[in-house]
Design an enzyme around this catalytic site. Structure first.
Site, PDB file in Angstrom:
ATOM      1  CD  GLU A 120      -0.547 -12.759   2.146  1.00 41.01           C
ATOM      2  OE1 GLU A 120       0.663 -12.738   2.417  1.00 41.01           O
ATOM      3  OE2 GLU A 120      -1.274 -11.756   2.245  1.00 41.01           O
TER       4      GLU A 120
ATOM      5  CE  LYS B 138      -6.025  -6.273   9.572  1.00 34.43           C
ATOM      6  NZ  LYS B 138      -6.638  -7.403   8.900  1.00 34.43           N
TER       7      LYS B 138
ATOM      8  CG  HIS C  52       9.544  -8.506 -28.041  1.00 33.97           C
ATOM      9  ND1 HIS C  52       9.945  -8.729 -29.346  1.00 33.97           N
ATOM     10  CD2 HIS C  52       8.403  -7.773 -28.108  1.00 33.97           C
ATOM     11  CE1 HIS C  52       9.094  -8.122 -30.164  1.00 33.97           C
ATOM     12  NE2 HIS C  52       8.148  -7.535 -29.432  1.00 33.97           N
TER      13      HIS C  52
ATOM     14  CE  LYS D 212       5.055 -11.741   8.356  1.00 29.74           C
ATOM     15  NZ  LYS D 212       3.773 -11.220   8.821  1.00 29.74           N
TER      16      LYS D 212
ATOM     17  CD  GLU E 105       9.423  -7.425   6.009  1.00 27.97           C
ATOM     18  OE1 GLU E 105       8.667  -7.233   6.998  1.00 27.97           O
ATOM     19  OE2 GLU E 105       9.553  -8.528   5.460  1.00 27.97           O
TER      20      GLU E 105
ATOM     21  N   GLY F  19      -5.260  -7.524   4.665  1.00 30.60           N
ATOM     22  CA  GLY F  19      -4.221  -6.683   4.054  1.00 30.60           C
ATOM     23  C   GLY F  19      -4.330  -6.640   2.535  1.00 30.60           C
ATOM     24  NE  ARG F  20      -5.078 -12.816   0.975  1.00 31.18           N
ATOM     25  CZ  ARG F  20      -4.881 -13.202   2.218  1.00 31.18           C
ATOM     26  NH1 ARG F  20      -3.982 -12.576   2.965  1.00 31.18           N
ATOM     27  NH2 ARG F  20      -5.546 -14.215   2.742  1.00 31.18           N
TER      28      ARG F  20
HETATM   29  O1  F6P Z   1       3.236 -11.102   5.729  1.00 33.52           O
HETATM   30  C1  F6P Z   1       1.986 -11.096   5.196  1.00 33.52           C
HETATM   31  C2  F6P Z   1       1.191  -9.906   5.596  1.00 33.52           C
HETATM   32  O2  F6P Z   1       0.561 -10.130   6.806  1.00 33.52           O
HETATM   33  C3  F6P Z   1       0.181  -9.562   4.507  1.00 33.52           C
HETATM   34  O3  F6P Z   1      -0.960 -10.301   4.575  1.00 33.52           O
HETATM   35  C4  F6P Z   1      -0.008  -8.106   4.717  1.00 33.52           C
HETATM   36  O4  F6P Z   1      -0.580  -7.521   3.601  1.00 33.52           O
HETATM   37  C5  F6P Z   1       1.417  -7.672   4.972  1.00 33.52           C
HETATM   38  O5  F6P Z   1       1.979  -8.737   5.714  1.00 33.52           O
HETATM   39  C6  F6P Z   1       1.606  -6.359   5.670  1.00 33.52           C
HETATM   40  O6  F6P Z   1       1.040  -6.341   6.950  1.00 33.52           O
HETATM   41  P1  F6P Z   1       0.832  -4.985   7.743  1.00 33.52           P
HETATM   42  O7  F6P Z   1      -0.109  -4.144   6.977  1.00 33.52           O
HETATM   43  O8  F6P Z   1       0.274  -5.394   9.078  1.00 33.52           O
HETATM   44  O9  F6P Z   1       2.168  -4.313   7.893  1.00 33.52           O
END
Ligand code: F6P
Length: 546
Positions: free
Chosen positions: A357, A211, A388, A508, A217, A271-272
Site C-alpha cells: 500500500e 481512523k 512443504h 470502494k 466493512e 493507517g498502516r
Molecule cells: O482502504 C485502505 C485503508 O484506507 C487503509 O489505508 C486503512 O488502513 C484502512 O483502509 C482502514 O481505514 P480506517 O482505519 O479509516 O477504517
C-alpha cells in the site's frame, strides 16, 4: 530544491553506473561473490536495536553497494528522512505530516505540528489506554451484568486490523491468559457470525478501530456486533461493551459510543503505520501497559538508529537500498518473507499492507509517471510450513524471488532440541537458496545420471537472514520499525509518496454503486459494463435459488 520535490532516480549518475555494473556482472553468482571474497559475512552484516542482519547472501558486490549509497545521496533520501522526522508535510497529496515516529517518542521530546507540540497528546492517550487496559485486565471494568471481560473483539480492517492482529499473535506468550482477543475485519458476514458464535455478550468488549470511522466493512461489522449485543442485553449495555479508536469524534458519538471511551489519534498517522497508536489498544489489553511500553521502546530504538547512524552502518538504509537493487537492477518482482517463528504467522500479511500500500505507486510525488519498477510483491508463510508448500518453486522454479529469512534464537517454550531443528531448517534454506547445488555436486552424491538434472538447484536467490535473540515486545517493535524505514527508503529513492493510498478508493466507490443494483435486484444500470451485467444477473439468480 525542497525536501519533497521528486527526483527522477534514472537521471542520477549513480543509476547509470548501477546499470553498467548490472550488465557487466550479469553472470556473476552469489557463489562467485563468496569465492572472490570469503569475508562477505563480516562486510555485509549490520546490527541495530537487537536485530542482526546478514546481507552477505544478497547478489551484490561491494562496488554496487557503494553506488547504492551514492544513489541514496543523489535522490536525497536522508533529507526526506529528516523532513519526515521533523513533521514536514511530506504526504503531499493529503497535505499531511508523516509522524508515526512521534507515537514512540519520549514525552519530553519536542515535535511540533501546525504550531502544536504533539508528544504530550500522544502520552495522554497512552495513559488513558493504560487505565482502560488495567481496568479490563484486573476485572475492574465489568460488563453491563457485572461480569468481567473475557473476550475482546477488535473490529477494524487494513491498518486498523493487520497490526493489532499480527502483534497479538507475535506476543501471545506475553498476554493475559484470561482474556482472548479476536479480530473481526471482513465484511463477509461469516467472519462476524463465526467469531460471535462462540462468545458471550455479557463478557465481551468490542473495540471499534477505524481512523475515519466511515470504513464500510468496519461500520457494517460494528452494527452487526451492536445488534448482537443489544438483542441479548438491551441498549443500555452499549456503553459497557463498546469503546472506539478513531480520529473522528462526531462519527463515534453518532454510533452511540461515549466519547469518554474514545481513544484518539491523528491524521499524521497513516493507517498502516498505526499499530503503536491507540489502534494498538487490543495489544495493550492483551500484553499490559508495561510490555506495550517495551514495544514502543523497541520502535524508538530503531528510529534513533535510523536517524543517527552513519549511512554505512544504517540498517534500514541498507535494507531499503538492497530492495531497490533487487527490484530495479536484478529485476526481481517479488520478495518472500519467511519467518521461522509461528508467533510471526501474520507478519507477512502485515508487511503486505505496509509495503504494497505504501510503494505500489506509478507516479512520483509531482505526478509525473515513473519509468521504472516500484514496490515489489511481498508474501510469505512461516517456516517450516512453507517448506512443504511453495519452497519447491523458490528453489527450482523459473522465476527469481528475493527472500527474507527471519530467525529467533530462543524458544519461548523450552524444548531447545526442537528449536535447534527449526533454526537448522532456516539456515539450511538460506544456504540452499543462495548457493544451490551444481550438477557436479549432485553427481558426486552418487545420484543416478537420469535424475541429476532434476536435482540441480540453481541457487542464486538473494537472501537476507534477520536474527533476533528473543521475540519479545521490544524486538517486535524494532523489527516493525526496521521494515517501516526500509519501505520509506525505497519510496524516497523512487520519488513516490509512500503515505497515500488513492488506488484503493475507486474500488470502494464502484462497490457502493453495485450494492445498490444488488439490493434493488436490478442490473439495468446504464453505467455498468456488459461483464458486470452478466455477473450481477448470475449472482441474483444463484442467490434466489438458495
Ligand atoms: O482502504 C485502505 C485503508 O484506507 C487503509 O489505508 C486503512 O488502513 C484502512 O483502509 C482502514 O481505514 P480506517 O482505519 O479509516 O477504517
Amino acid at each position: 530544491m525542497t525536501n519533497v520535490e521528486a527526483i527522477d532516480p534514472t537521471r542520477c549518475t549513480a543509476w547509470d553506473s548501477l546499470l553498467e555494473i548490472t550488465e557487466k556482472s550479469s553472470t556473476t553468482t552469489i557463489r562467485d561473490l563468496f569465492t572472490s571474497n570469503p569475508n562477505r559475512p563480516a562486510e555485509f552484516t549490520l546490527e541495530a536495536a537487537g536485530i542482526y542482519a546478514d546481507f552477505s547472501r544478497q547478489r551484490i558486490s561491494q562496488q554496487a553497494r557503494d553506488l547504492l549509497y551514492s544513489l541514496a545521496e543523489q535522490t536525497r533520501v536522508l533529507s526526506l528522512r529528516d523532513a519526515m522526522l521533523e513533521g514536514e508535510p511530506i504526504n503531499t497529496t493529503e497535505d499531511r505530516a508523516v509522524l508515526h515516529t512521534a507515537l514512540r517518542a519520549p514525552a519530553d521530546q519536542s515535535i511540533v505540528v501546525d504550531g502544536v507540540g504533539i508528544t504530550d497528546e500522544v502520552h495522554q492517550v497512552l495513559t488513558r489506554m493504560g487505565a482502560l487496559s488495567d481496568a479490563v485486565r484486573s476485572g475492574k471494568w465489568i460488563g453491563s451484568t457485572g461480569k468481567r471481560i473475557t473476550d475482546v473483539v477488535n473490529i477494524g480492517i487494513g491498518g486498523s486490523d493487520l497490526g493489532p492482529a499480527m502483534a497479538y499473535r507475535a506476543l501471545k506468550d506475553y498476554r493475559e491468559r484470561s482474556i482472548t482477543c479476536h479480530f473481526l475485519s471482513n465484511v463477509d458476514p461469516s467472519d462476524a457470525g463465526e467469531i460471535l458464535f462462540d462468545l458471550n455478550p455479557e463478557t465481551t468488549l468490542f473495540i471499534v478501530a477505524s481512523k475515519t470511522f466511515t470504513t464500510l466493512e468496519t461500520m457494517t461489522n460494528a452494527e452487526y456486533a451492536r445488534h448482537w449485543l443489544v438483542s441479548a442485553l438491551g441498549d443500555h449495555a452499549v456503553a459497557r461493551h463498546f469503546v472506539a479508536v478513531s480520529t473522528n469524534a462526531p462519527e463515534v458519538a453518532k454510533f452511540g459510543i461515549d466519547v469518554e471511551n474514545m481513544f484518539g489519534f491523528w491524521d499524521w498517522v497513516g493507517g498502516r503505520y498505526s499499530m503503536e497508536s491507540a489502534i494498538g489498544l487490543s495489544t495493550m489489553v492483551a500484553i499490559g501497559k508495561d510490555n506495550f511500553r517495551e514495544l514502543l521502546q523497541g520502535f524508538r530504538s530503531m528510529d534513533e538508529h535510523f536517524k543517527a547512524a552513519p549511512p554505512a552502518e544504517n540498517l534500514p538504509l541498507l535494507m531499503g537500498l538492497l530492495a531497490i537493487w533487487n527490484r530495479n537492477f536484478l529485476e526481481i518482482p517479488t520478495t518472500a518473507v519467511l519467518p521461522y517463528s509461528q508467533y510471526l504467522s501474520r507478519f507477512p500479511a502485515y508487511l503486505q499492507q505496509l509495503t504494497m500500500e505504501s510503494n505500489g505507486k506509478r507516479v512520483r510525488r509531482d505526478g509525473t509517471e515513473v519509468t521504472y519498477d516500484t514496490g515489489a510483491i511481498v508474501w510469505g508463510e512461516p517456516g517450516t510450513n512453507g517448506q512443504h508448500s511453495f519452497y519447491q518453486m523458490l528453489h527450482q522454479g523459473t522465476g527469481d524471488v528475493a527472500c527474507d529469512v527471519i530467525v529467533v534464537a530462543q524458544s519461548a517454550h523450552g524444548h531447545e532440541n526442537q528449536q535447534d531443528m527449526l533454526v537448522a531448517n532456516a539456515l539450511a534454506q538460506a544456504s540452499v537458496l543462495a548457493f544451490g547445488r551444481t550438477t557436479e555436486e549432485i553427481s558426486a552424491d552418487g545420484t543416478r545420471p537420469e535424475l541429476v538434472a532434476h536435482k540441480v538447484m540453481p541457487g542464486n536467490r538473494p537472501t537476507t537472514v534477520l536474527m533476533v535473540q528473543k521475540l519479545d515486545p521490544f524486538t517486535l517493535g524494532a523489527l516493525v520499525a526496521l521494515y517501516e524505514h526500509s519501505v520509506f527508503v525505497q519510496g524516497a529513492v523512487w520519488g513516490i509518496n509512500s503515505f497515500d493510498q488513492w488506488g484503493v478508493e475507486l474500488g470502494k466507490k464502484v462497490a457502493l454503486g453495485i450494492l445498490t443494483d444488488l439490493q434493488t435486484n436490478t442490473s439495468q444500470d446504464s453505467q455498468l459494463d456488459p461483464a458486470l451485467v452478466a455477473d450481477i444477473d448470475k449472482y441474483l439468480s444463484l442467490k434466489g435459488s438458495n
